[in-house]
Design a protein around this motif. Structure first.
Motif, PDB file in Angstrom:
ATOM      1  N   LEU A  14     -17.967 -23.562 -35.096  1.00 13.00           N
ATOM      2  CA  LEU A  14     -18.504 -24.378 -34.011  1.00 13.00           C
ATOM      3  C   LEU A  14     -17.415 -25.281 -33.457  1.00 13.00           C
ATOM      4  N   THR A  15     -16.643 -25.861 -34.353  1.00 16.59           N
ATOM      5  CA  THR A  15     -15.538 -26.716 -33.943  1.00 16.59           C
ATOM      6  C   THR A  15     -14.516 -25.922 -33.137  1.00 16.59           C
ATOM      7  N   ALA A  18     -15.986 -25.051 -29.747  1.00 19.21           N
ATOM      8  CA  ALA A  18     -16.071 -26.236 -28.899  1.00 19.21           C
ATOM      9  C   ALA A  18     -14.686 -26.599 -28.359  1.00 19.21           C
ATOM     10  N   LEU A  19     -13.689 -26.505 -29.223  1.00 17.16           N
ATOM     11  CA  LEU A  19     -12.316 -26.776 -28.782  1.00 17.16           C
ATOM     12  C   LEU A  19     -11.911 -25.804 -27.686  1.00 17.16           C
ATOM     13  N   SER A  22     -13.070 -26.148 -24.076  1.00 21.13           N
ATOM     14  CA  SER A  22     -12.581 -27.233 -23.229  1.00 21.13           C
ATOM     15  C   SER A  22     -11.134 -27.000 -22.819  1.00 21.13           C
ATOM     16  N   VAL A  23     -10.685 -25.790 -23.024  1.00 24.43           N
ATOM     17  CA  VAL A  23      -9.266 -25.511 -22.869  1.00 24.43           C
ATOM     18  C   VAL A  23      -9.129 -24.037 -22.474  1.00 24.43           C
ATOM     19  N   LYS A  24      -8.213 -23.705 -21.643  1.00 21.48           N
ATOM     20  CA  LYS A  24      -8.092 -22.302 -21.223  1.00 21.48           C
ATOM     21  C   LYS A  24      -7.701 -21.403 -22.383  1.00 21.48           C
ATOM     22  N   GLU A  25      -6.710 -21.858 -23.135  1.00 21.79           N
ATOM     23  CA  GLU A  25      -6.356 -21.124 -24.341  1.00 21.79           C
ATOM     24  C   GLU A  25      -5.673 -22.065 -25.309  1.00 21.79           C
ATOM     25  N   ALA A  26      -5.622 -21.654 -26.553  1.00 16.80           N
ATOM     26  CA  ALA A  26      -5.025 -22.505 -27.570  1.00 16.80           C
ATOM     27  C   ALA A  26      -4.227 -21.636 -28.521  1.00 16.80           C
ATOM     28  N   ASP A  27      -3.201 -22.210 -29.099  1.00 12.54           N
ATOM     29  CA  ASP A  27      -2.433 -21.438 -30.079  1.00 12.54           C
ATOM     30  C   ASP A  27      -2.910 -21.756 -31.488  1.00 12.54           C
ATOM     31  N   TYR A  30      -2.245 -25.290 -32.927  1.00 11.71           N
ATOM     32  CA  TYR A  30      -3.080 -26.308 -32.295  1.00 11.71           C
ATOM     33  C   TYR A  30      -4.444 -26.330 -32.961  1.00 11.71           C
ATOM     34  N   GLU A  34      -6.155 -29.359 -35.070  1.00  6.13           N
ATOM     35  CA  GLU A  34      -7.373 -29.976 -34.542  1.00  6.13           C
ATOM     36  C   GLU A  34      -8.563 -29.804 -35.489  1.00  6.13           C
ATOM     37  N   PHE A  80     -22.039 -19.509 -26.530  1.00 10.84           N
ATOM     38  CA  PHE A  80     -21.942 -20.945 -26.772  1.00 10.84           C
ATOM     39  C   PHE A  80     -22.966 -21.696 -25.913  1.00 10.84           C
TER      40      PHE A  80
END
Lengths: 105, 105
Positions: A14-15, A18-19, A22-27, A30, A34, A80
């Motif tokens: 879920l975390t 949710a992350l 709110s962001v286009k993409e994440a590595d 990151y 987080e 989601f």
DNA sequence: CAAGACTGGTTTGTATTGCAGACTAGTATG
DNA sequence: CATACTAGTCTGCAATACAAACCAGTCTTG
């Protein structure tokens, strides 16, 4: 009974979702920082999310160092949204429904 | 990582607590029907909730037939409020936080 | 009065899974 | 050369959730 999507319901995932929402993409790193998950755990959860079709995982390179990019898929976004709705319905302080106890006759 | 209360987070118990939060008290069979759980399961979850101090269970009789009444304790109400807040924070579509990817130098 | 159904459980067994930590492997750095 | 970083995989443990079986007393009805 409840229609809560277990794949999403798990707090770690879920975390993550949710992350990602709110962001286009994440590595990978990151998300690691987080979420506070261990690498092994994060890796496993990402695989589960990928298997469920909720995230897309792109393994690229930054120079010659691996860089794993993760983003929410359309299905992931939809799931989601749906999860949020279910959760809202459950948490919504519902109005007194009916009297649950049948008293003795 | 996440501060979600696992006792409450479990869907079965979340359903029970949500039901109880909208009603002064409920009997065993009411919860059984509303949640769709099996008796054994409902019983176990109620015990867990009681052990956590979130519900009070009163075993009485309707005539000579056992009647189990359940209600949310003050701690249960507080925990549920707190859970709802955490969940709201997580589900809240947060504004773009920051750029997660550090691009190659 | 015997059989079955209902109330409200407890117990047991299984299967899942979350999680930490160990291990791997390639690259980069001092 | 030794260490550290990225991104994993694998292993093993401990905790659950869950269904189903079992139990005990009560009530109903043929």
């Amino acid at each position: 009974m409840s229609e809560l999507n277990r794949v999403i319901h798990e707090p770690a995932r879920l975390t993550i979702i949710a992350l990602l929402s709110s962001v286009k993409e994440a590595d990978f790193l990151y998300l690691l920082r987080e979420t506070g998950l261990t690498k092994g755990n994060l890796s496993t959860h990402l695989i589960r999310l990928e298997e469920a079709g909720y995230v897309e995982i792109e393994k690229t390179f930054r120079g010659k160092i691996p860089l794993t990019l993760v983003r929410l898929s359309p299905e992931g976004k939809a799931a989601f949204q749906s999860y949020r709705k279910s959760m809202k319905d459950i948490l919504e302080p519902s109005k007194m429904r009916r009297v649950p106890v049948q008293l003795p006759t």
